[in-house]
Design a protein around this motif. Structure first.
Motif, PDB file in Angstrom:
ATOM      1  N   ASP A   1     -23.704 -48.047 -96.837  1.00  0.00           N
ATOM      2  CA  ASP A   1     -23.228 -48.258 -98.194  1.00  0.00           C
ATOM      3  C   ASP A   1     -24.193 -47.606 -99.176  1.00  0.00           C
ATOM      4  O   ASP A   1     -25.355 -47.348 -98.851  1.00  0.00           O
ATOM      5  CB  ASP A   1     -23.167 -49.756 -98.519  1.00  0.00           C
ATOM      6  N   VAL A   2     -23.732 -47.370-100.382  1.00  0.00           N
ATOM      7  CA  VAL A   2     -24.560 -46.854-101.475  1.00  0.00           C
ATOM      8  C   VAL A   2     -24.541 -47.890-102.588  1.00  0.00           C
ATOM      9  O   VAL A   2     -23.478 -48.324-103.019  1.00  0.00           O
ATOM     10  CB  VAL A   2     -24.032 -45.502-102.005  1.00  0.00           C
ATOM     11  N   VAL A   3     -25.733 -48.287-103.036  1.00  0.00           N
ATOM     12  CA  VAL A   3     -25.871 -49.241-104.133  1.00  0.00           C
ATOM     13  C   VAL A   3     -26.068 -48.454-105.422  1.00  0.00           C
ATOM     14  O   VAL A   3     -26.893 -47.541-105.486  1.00  0.00           O
ATOM     15  CB  VAL A   3     -27.070 -50.185-103.887  1.00  0.00           C
ATOM     16  N   LEU A   4     -25.314 -48.814-106.455  1.00  0.00           N
ATOM     17  CA  LEU A   4     -25.423 -48.183-107.763  1.00  0.00           C
ATOM     18  C   LEU A   4     -26.094 -49.157-108.725  1.00  0.00           C
ATOM     19  O   LEU A   4     -25.669 -50.314-108.835  1.00  0.00           O
ATOM     20  CB  LEU A   4     -24.048 -47.797-108.289  1.00  0.00           C
TER      21      LEU A   4
ATOM     22  N   VAL B   1     -28.985 -44.265-107.413  1.00  0.00           N
ATOM     23  CA  VAL B   1     -27.947 -44.164-106.389  1.00  0.00           C
ATOM     24  C   VAL B   1     -28.701 -44.349-105.072  1.00  0.00           C
ATOM     25  O   VAL B   1     -29.272 -43.409-104.533  1.00  0.00           O
ATOM     26  CB  VAL B   1     -27.210 -42.810-106.472  1.00  0.00           C
ATOM     27  N   ILE B   2     -28.724 -45.588-104.602  1.00  0.00           N
ATOM     28  CA  ILE B   2     -29.606 -45.985-103.501  1.00  0.00           C
ATOM     29  C   ILE B   2     -28.858 -45.932-102.184  1.00  0.00           C
ATOM     30  O   ILE B   2     -27.900 -46.679-101.972  1.00  0.00           O
ATOM     31  CB  ILE B   2     -30.171 -47.396-103.757  1.00  0.00           C
ATOM     32  N   GLY B   3     -29.314 -45.042-101.325  1.00  0.00           N
ATOM     33  CA  GLY B   3     -28.737 -44.940 -99.996  1.00  0.00           C
ATOM     34  C   GLY B   3     -29.107 -46.161 -99.177  1.00  0.00           C
ATOM     35  O   GLY B   3     -30.276 -46.547 -99.143  1.00  0.00           O
ATOM     36  N   ASP B   4     -28.123 -46.778 -98.563  1.00  0.00           N
ATOM     37  CA  ASP B   4     -28.269 -47.904 -97.657  1.00  0.00           C
ATOM     38  C   ASP B   4     -28.486 -49.211 -98.420  1.00  0.00           C
ATOM     39  O   ASP B   4     -29.550 -49.464 -98.990  1.00  0.00           O
ATOM     40  CB  ASP B   4     -29.415 -47.680 -96.671  1.00  0.00           C
TER      41      ASP B   4
END
Length: 185
Positions: free
Chosen positions: A168-171, A132-135
């Motif tokens: 945004d958050v990358v999943l 769950v990557i912030g930015d």
């Protein structure tokens, strides 16, 4: 006769090992800087050493790994995995976290930590690992996860507000071990 020059810090061997309580000040310092200056975490107030110790104890209590990368006695980064969500049905799905000291970034250390974390989570019985990557602009983290077999599974648009802007958050997701094969209950 002159003494040989001591080896440069980069020439010293790198160790990736389970964390200990004595690592907590370094772990807290690395994370505090990430909170203050980065967008990889959406926390806005850096937790103290006691809170970081509580978090570490929770992870270890679940028989999951909390690792550090160390060179010459200096902790350069850490990685851990914890349940994605606390409900029992999620017990085979973990979320990874990796944080590096600024001087250690860009040298492949995150990849080494994540590879070891994956291996230890598989050994612990985890079946899926989520990032769950912030930015969404966090190219380093996205790249490390992609290189180690994670697939992009989604994006949460404008999920966090930090430093005066929406992030945004990358999943991303990677199967571990036998993945969604049968589980003996």
């Amino acid at each position: 006769m002159s003494q040989p020059a001591p080896p440069s810090p980069a020439a010293l061997p790198l160790a990736i090992r389970p964390s200990t309580e004595t690592d907590l000040p370094a772990i807290q310092a690395i994370y505090a800087q990430a909170v203050r200056e980065g967008t990889g975490t959406f926390e806005t107030e850096a937790p103290g050493i006691d809170e970081m110790g509580r978090r570490r104890a929770e992870v270890l209590g679940r028989q999951l790994p909390w690792l550090v990368a160390e060179r010459g006695g200096e902790v350069l980064g850490y990685a851990y995995a914890n349940y994605f969500r606390p409900r029992l049905a999620y017990r085979f799905c973990v979320e990874d976290s990796i944080y590096l000291a600024p001087a250690a970034q860009g040298a492949g250390l995150g990849r080494l930590l994540l590879a070891e974390l994956i291996a230890r989570c598989e050994a612990a019985g985890a079946r899926q690992m989520l990032a769950v990557i912030g930015d969404a602009a966090n190219a380093g983290s996205i790249g490390v996860h992609t290189a180690l077999g994670f697939q992009h599974t989604g994006m949460l648009k404008s999920a966090g507000w930090k430093f005066g802007r929406w992030l945004d958050v990358v999943l991303m997701q990677r199967t571990l071990g036998v993945g969604d094969g049968m589980v003996a209950e």
